[in-house]
Design a protein around this motif. Structure first.
Motif, PDB file in Angstrom:
ATOM      1  N   HIS A 170     -47.004 -12.842  -9.965  1.00 54.01           N
ATOM      2  CA  HIS A 170     -46.265 -14.047  -9.582  1.00 54.01           C
ATOM      3  C   HIS A 170     -45.866 -14.060  -8.109  1.00 54.01           C
ATOM      4  O   HIS A 170     -45.765 -15.124  -7.508  1.00 54.01           O
ATOM      5  CB  HIS A 170     -45.006 -14.208 -10.452  1.00 54.01           C
ATOM      6  N   GLN A 173     -47.677 -16.002  -5.280  1.00 53.01           N
ATOM      7  CA  GLN A 173     -47.531 -17.441  -5.030  1.00 53.01           C
ATOM      8  C   GLN A 173     -46.949 -17.726  -3.647  1.00 53.01           C
ATOM      9  O   GLN A 173     -47.200 -18.783  -3.072  1.00 53.01           O
ATOM     10  CB  GLN A 173     -46.649 -18.073  -6.122  1.00 53.01           C
ATOM     11  N   THR A 174     -46.174 -16.804  -3.149  1.00 53.47           N
ATOM     12  CA  THR A 174     -45.558 -17.028  -1.838  1.00 53.47           C
ATOM     13  C   THR A 174     -46.277 -16.279  -0.716  1.00 53.47           C
ATOM     14  O   THR A 174     -45.809 -16.248   0.416  1.00 53.47           O
ATOM     15  CB  THR A 174     -44.074 -16.593  -1.864  1.00 53.47           C
ATOM     16  N   ARG A 211     -54.822 -18.986  -2.870  1.00 53.79           N
ATOM     17  CA  ARG A 211     -54.249 -18.625  -4.152  1.00 53.79           C
ATOM     18  C   ARG A 211     -54.453 -19.719  -5.197  1.00 53.79           C
ATOM     19  O   ARG A 211     -54.765 -19.448  -6.351  1.00 53.79           O
ATOM     20  CB  ARG A 211     -52.750 -18.322  -3.966  1.00 53.79           C
ATOM     21  N   ARG A 212     -54.317 -20.985  -4.778  1.00 56.35           N
ATOM     22  CA  ARG A 212     -54.364 -22.083  -5.763  1.00 56.35           C
ATOM     23  C   ARG A 212     -55.744 -22.256  -6.403  1.00 56.35           C
ATOM     24  O   ARG A 212     -55.879 -22.894  -7.424  1.00 56.35           O
ATOM     25  CB  ARG A 212     -53.877 -23.394  -5.137  1.00 56.35           C
ATOM     26  N   GLU A 216     -54.781 -18.055 -13.237  1.00 55.54           N
ATOM     27  CA  GLU A 216     -54.028 -16.898 -13.759  1.00 55.54           C
ATOM     28  C   GLU A 216     -54.971 -15.837 -14.352  1.00 55.54           C
ATOM     29  O   GLU A 216     -54.838 -14.645 -14.082  1.00 55.54           O
ATOM     30  CB  GLU A 216     -53.077 -17.459 -14.831  1.00 55.54           C
TER      31      GLU A 216
END
Lengths: 364, 364
Positions: A170, A173-174, A211-212, A216
C-alpha cells in the motif's frame, strides 16, 4: 493476498512478509521474534511524516519502547557521518544488545540503518520496512549494508542480515513515479537473471512506468517473484562467494555511471537499467547472447520508462577507470555478469577492455 | 619454544602461533593461508619505525604486494576518523575482497585494523601481529573489533575474526614497562576466571612488573596459558551469547573508570586491575567469594605493579551512571562477572547499586 518468503541464512534465518496494510500490524509481526523492548525507528523526514506515527503506534501497542531519528533523504547523505547520527540516537536512548533498529524508508535508509545496527555494540537487531519498490525487492533483503566512500559507492559496509522484512505494498501508492521506475529496473533484473516467467509477465503487461497501471494482483506477483528470486540466491550464497554475484547484473557499469555523475543525474535504478543494456550488448558482442533477446530486454526497460543510454558528456575512459575500484574486482580484473538467455546469466572476468569501450562508445 | 593454538570458530577457524623471532617469518606463515596478493600493513609510527621494514620485507619475500599506513598511537585516536584513514589507504592501494590488512601494533591498532577490515568491501581478511602483551593475550584474539564513541568505549564495532594471529615474544623486549604491566592485568584475569594453575604460577614468581624478571620459559608459559584460555572461551561462544562474557571480568567498572578519566589517567590494563579488585570485593560483600582469595588476587595485582584503588577525585555517582551505558547492560541491569573461587567466575545482573556504591566508597 499475503505471502511469506523465507531467507535461509543459518544460524538466523528470517521471513519476508508481503501483506497489504501490514504497516499497521508491524508490532504484532515483530512480537513473534522475542526481541528486546527498545526500538529505534530510523527514517527520512518525508517518509516519517507520512508513516512514522502509524508505525510507532503499532509498535507501542504491543509494548515496545520506541524512539526515533530521521536523516536527510538521498544517496549523498549515505555517509559515515549519518551513521554517527544513528549511533548518537542509539546512545541517547540507551539501546542494548537485544534492542532493534527499524528501518522505515527506501534503500538509503535501509542500508544505513542496517550498517548502524551492524556496528552498534558489535551488532544489534534490525528490521527492514522498505517503502520504495527498489528497497522492497532488493536493498531490504540479504544483509548487505553500508555507506558510500567519497570515491566509491558502498565501499564501506558489512553483511548484517535483518531479523525480519515487512513489505506493505500500500505504501507504494505515494511513491513518486520516478522511484517506482527505479525499482522496476531491479524487477526486470530478476526476470533476466533468474525468472523467465516473471520476464514474460512483464512483457505481457501494457505499461510498467506508473503505479496506476499495475493492478493489485500484478503488483503482488511482481513483489513475490522478485523477493523469492533474491531469497533463493541469498540462501544459496549469503556472503557472495559465488552465485550471489549474479545479483550485480547491470551494477558493474551502473555503479560507475552513478559515481561519475555524483549520484545526481541518474538514480540507482536508472543506472542499473543502463548497466543492463550495456551488459546485454557486451554479451551479444562476445556471442554469448542472441541479439533478439537483448532487444527484448531493451524494449522492456524502455517500457518501464527507464533510460537505455549513457547520460550525455560522460567520459568513457573515466568509466573504465572507475570499474577498477569496484568491489567486484579480483586480481585487477573486472567481473561482469552477462546474460546467456532470458532467466540465466554467467559470471566472467574475461571481458576485454576494448569490448567495453566499443559498447559504451558505439552501442549505447 | 613454539606453540600453535587453534581458535574454533567455523566456518573459518584460525591459528595463534607463538614463536620467538617469528616476525621475520610472517610471510611464510601467511602464505599457507592462500590469501590475495595485496597486503595493507597498519601500524603506529613508533612500532612501524622499529618493526615495519622487517615485516614488509618478510611479506615481500614470499610475493605479497605490500602498502602501509600509520595512525597515531593512543586510545584517543581510536575513532571513526582513524578508520576513514585506513579506508582511504585501502582505496588508494585498491585492496580487493581477497586482500589482507595486517595489524602490527598494540590493542588500539588491532581493534581499528580489525574494524576497518570488517567494514571495507563488507569484510576483507585481517591478520593480527600484536606487539604489546595486552594485545597478544587479549585484543588480537577473538574477533572483537571497533572504535570508541565520544561517550563510551568500544560502542562502535563488529565481530570480525582474524585469519591468523602471529605472536613474536621477542618484540616485548622493547615494550615500555607500564605497557607490560597493563598486559599482566589480563594475564592475571585469565588466572582468576579460567586457569588456577596459571594463577599459582604467577603467585610463585618473585616479580612480575618488568620484562627482565620474566625468563623466556615463564613468558612462553604465560602467553600459551593466556591465549589458550581466550581461545577456549571464544571457541565455545564466539558472539558472546553467554560464556564469553566472563572475559569481561574487571571490565565493567574498568571501562567506566577509563571513560571518566578520558583515557588519560589510567590505561586499559590498569583500569581492569582496579575493576578486578572492585569485582572481587563485590563478590566478597555478596558472600560469593572468600576474603582470603580476594586478598590473594589483590596481592598478585600489586606484585604486578598495578593499581588497586580508584584514581583520586573520581565521582562515584558518575561511575554508577556510566555503567548504564555499558554494552553489557541488559534491560537496564548492569552485568557483573564475579569470582567464586580462583579459576572460576559467575555472571550476574543481581548486584544492588548500593553494594557497588559501598565497595567503591569504602573498600577501594
Amino acid at each position: 493476498m499475503k505471502s511469506v518468503i523465507r531467507v535461509e541464512v543459518p544460524p538466523q534465518s528470517y521471513d519476508i512478509a508481503i501483506a497489504p496494510g501490514s504497516l499497521d500490524d508491524i508490532g504484532v509481526w515483530m512480537s513473534r521474534l522475542k526481541l528486546g523492548k527498545k526500538v529505534l525507528l530510523v527514517s527520512n523526514p518525508a517518509i516519517f511524516r507520512r508513516y512514522g506515527e502509524r508505525a510507532i503506534g503499532a509498535l507501542k501497542l504491543v509494548g515496545y519502547q520506541v524512539s526515533h531519528c530521521t536523516l536527510p533523504a538521498g544517496e549523498r547523505y549515505k555517509t559515515l557521518k549519518s551513521i554517527q547520527k544513528i549511533h548518537d540516537a542509539a546512545l541517547q536512548n540507551r539501546l542494548e544488545r537485544s534492542s532493534t533498529m527499524v528501518a522505515l524508508g527506501g534503500g538509503v535508509i535501509g542500508d544505513m540503518t542496517g550498517f548502524a545496527a551492524a556496528t552498534w555494540l558489535r551488532g544489534i537487531n534490525v528490521v527492514q520496512v522498505p517503502t520504495s519498490l527498489l528497497a522492497m525487492v532488493d536493498a531490504a533483503i540479504g544483509g548487505k549494508t553500508g555507506v558510500n566512500h567519497p570515491q566509491g559507492k558502498n565501499l564501506i559496509g558489512a553483511f548484517h542480515q535483518p531479523r525480519f522484512v515487512l513489505i506493505d505494498p500500500h505504501v507504494l501508492q505515494t511513491l513518486p513515479p520516478r522511484e517506482l521506475r527505479a525499482g522496476m529496473a531491479e524487477v526486470i533484473k530478476y526476470g533476466v537473471i533468474w525468472d523467465a516467467e516473471l520476464f514474460a509477465k512483464l512483457e505481457s503487461t501494457k505499461r510498467l512506468d506508473q503505479r496506476r497501471y499495475l493492478d493489485e494482483e500484478l503488483l503482488s506477483f511482481i513483489l513475490s517473484c522478485s523477493c523469492q528470486a533474491k531469497a533463493d540466491v541469498v540462501s544459496q550464497d549469503e556472503k557472495e562467494a559465488g552465485l550471489r554475484a549474479i545479483l550485480n547484473y547491470g551494477h558493474t557499469i551502473g555503479h560507475a555511471v552513478e559515481s561519475l555523475t555524483g549520484y545526481k543525474v541518474v538514480n540507482h535504478g536508472e543506472a542499473v537499467a543502463i548497466g543492463m543494456v550495456a551488459a546485454g550488448q557486451i554479451a551479444v558482442e562476445l556471442q554469448m547472447w542472441t541479439s533478439p533477446e537483448a532487444e527484448r530486454q531493451k524494449a522492456l526497460i524502455e517500457k518501464a520508462g527507464l533510460p537505455t543510454q549513457l547520460p550525455p558528456g560522460l567520459d568513457i575512459d573515466a568509466i573504465i577507470d572507475t570499474l577498477q575500484t569496484d568491489k567486484k574486482v579480483k586480481d585487477g580484473k573486472v567481473r561482469f555478469i552477462l546474460p546467456t538467455q532470458i532467466g540465466e546469466v554467467t559470471i566472467t572476468d574475461q571481458v576485454p577492455a576494448d569490448v567495453i569501450r566499443q559498447v559504451l562508445s558505439d552501442k549505447l
